[in-house]
Design a protein around this motif. Structure first.
Motif, PDB file in Angstrom:
ATOM      1  N   ALA A 149       2.375   1.701  -3.444  1.00 61.02           N
ATOM      2  CA  ALA A 149       1.373   2.125  -4.446  1.00 61.02           C
ATOM      3  C   ALA A 149       1.078   3.622  -4.352  1.00 61.02           C
ATOM      4  O   ALA A 149       0.585   4.227  -5.312  1.00 61.02           O
ATOM      5  N   THR A 202      -1.801  -0.729  -7.361  1.00 62.00           N
ATOM      6  CA  THR A 202      -3.058  -0.870  -6.614  1.00 62.00           C
ATOM      7  C   THR A 202      -3.894  -2.033  -7.147  1.00 62.00           C
ATOM      8  O   THR A 202      -4.480  -2.787  -6.376  1.00 62.00           O
ATOM      9  N   VAL A 252       0.845  -1.202   0.000  1.00 62.75           N
ATOM     10  CA  VAL A 252       0.000   0.000   0.000  1.00 62.75           C
ATOM     11  C   VAL A 252       0.879   1.250   0.000  1.00 62.75           C
ATOM     12  O   VAL A 252       0.616   2.218  -0.724  1.00 62.75           O
ATOM     13  N   ASN A 268      -2.476  -5.453  -5.771  1.00 62.11           N
ATOM     14  CA  ASN A 268      -2.294  -5.756  -4.340  1.00 62.11           C
ATOM     15  C   ASN A 268      -3.116  -6.941  -3.850  1.00 62.11           C
ATOM     16  O   ASN A 268      -2.612  -7.817  -3.152  1.00 62.11           O
TER      17      ASN A 268
END
Ligand SMILES: [Zn+2]
Length: 202
Positions: free
Chosen positions: A63, A72, A60, A75
């Protein structure tokens, strides 16, 4: 505190005549070291959720960096792959788990055959051009930084130890209930802790 808790829990079981075949814990370094050195006949495994939690945080964060937004869309797949590595390897074959994990960076770059002998190719059917998710390009910032995360030594070590059967989720839920009666913010003595929680554990 984690190590002391583990020692007492293990002692209690051993004194009751229970032989511990497998012990699933989080990645607490002292705990891992203690089990490795003091419980040689016990198989030591690491709970998948705990590994996933650490990995997710890093993904996260990456990203959010400039030019890394396309991560994103990957993930969730990366985390699903982590769970799949454990769930699809019930015999806990360390080499196989590590090779399954090592196939992931290739897959994300649209490469579906791999170097390892234990897992030489992805097992998904051929992927057509209808996919919304874009493959990453080698050498881009997001690709380079993602590989650093996915191929880190620590993570590879954890992957080889993933718990393929029992996980600690139920125990975490139980602890969440106990926290209600003995909040972590308050420092209780051992006896105080017993007083706050025992009636719910018997
Ligand atoms: Zn693939």
């Amino acid at each position: 505190m984690e190590l002391e808790g583990l020692k007492r829990g293990v002692n209690l079981l051993q004194q009751s005549g229970i032989q511990i075949a497998e012990l699933v814990t989080d990645r607490h370094p002292q705990v891992l070291k203690y089990v490795r050195e003091n419980m040689p006949t016990t198989k030591q495994s690491v709970d998948v959720w705990h590994v996933s939690k650490g990995l997710k945080k890093k993904l996260v964060k990456l990203a959010r960096e400039k030019d890394c937004g396309e991560l994103t869309s990957w993930n969730r797949s990366i985390n699903n792959h982590l769970y799949w590595v454990a769930a699809s390897t019930p015999n806990s074959d360390r080499q196989l788990m590590q090779e399954k994990w090592a196939s992931l960076p290739n897959h994300i770059h649209n490469q579906h055959t791999h170097k390892g002998k234990a897992f030489p190719a992805c097992i998904h059917p051929p992927l057509d051009g209808q996919r919304k998710k874009k493959w990453l390009k080698e050498g881009t910032k997001v690709s380079v930084k993602l590989l650093e995360i996915l191929q880190s030594k620590q993570l590879l070590k954890d992957i080889g130890m993933l718990a393929t059967g029992p996980q600690t989720a139920a125990l975490e839920s139980f602890h969440a209930v106990l926290n209600h009666f003995a909040p972590k913010l308050v420092a209780f003595s051992y006896d105080g802790m017993i007083t706050c929680t025992t009636q719910y554990t018997k």
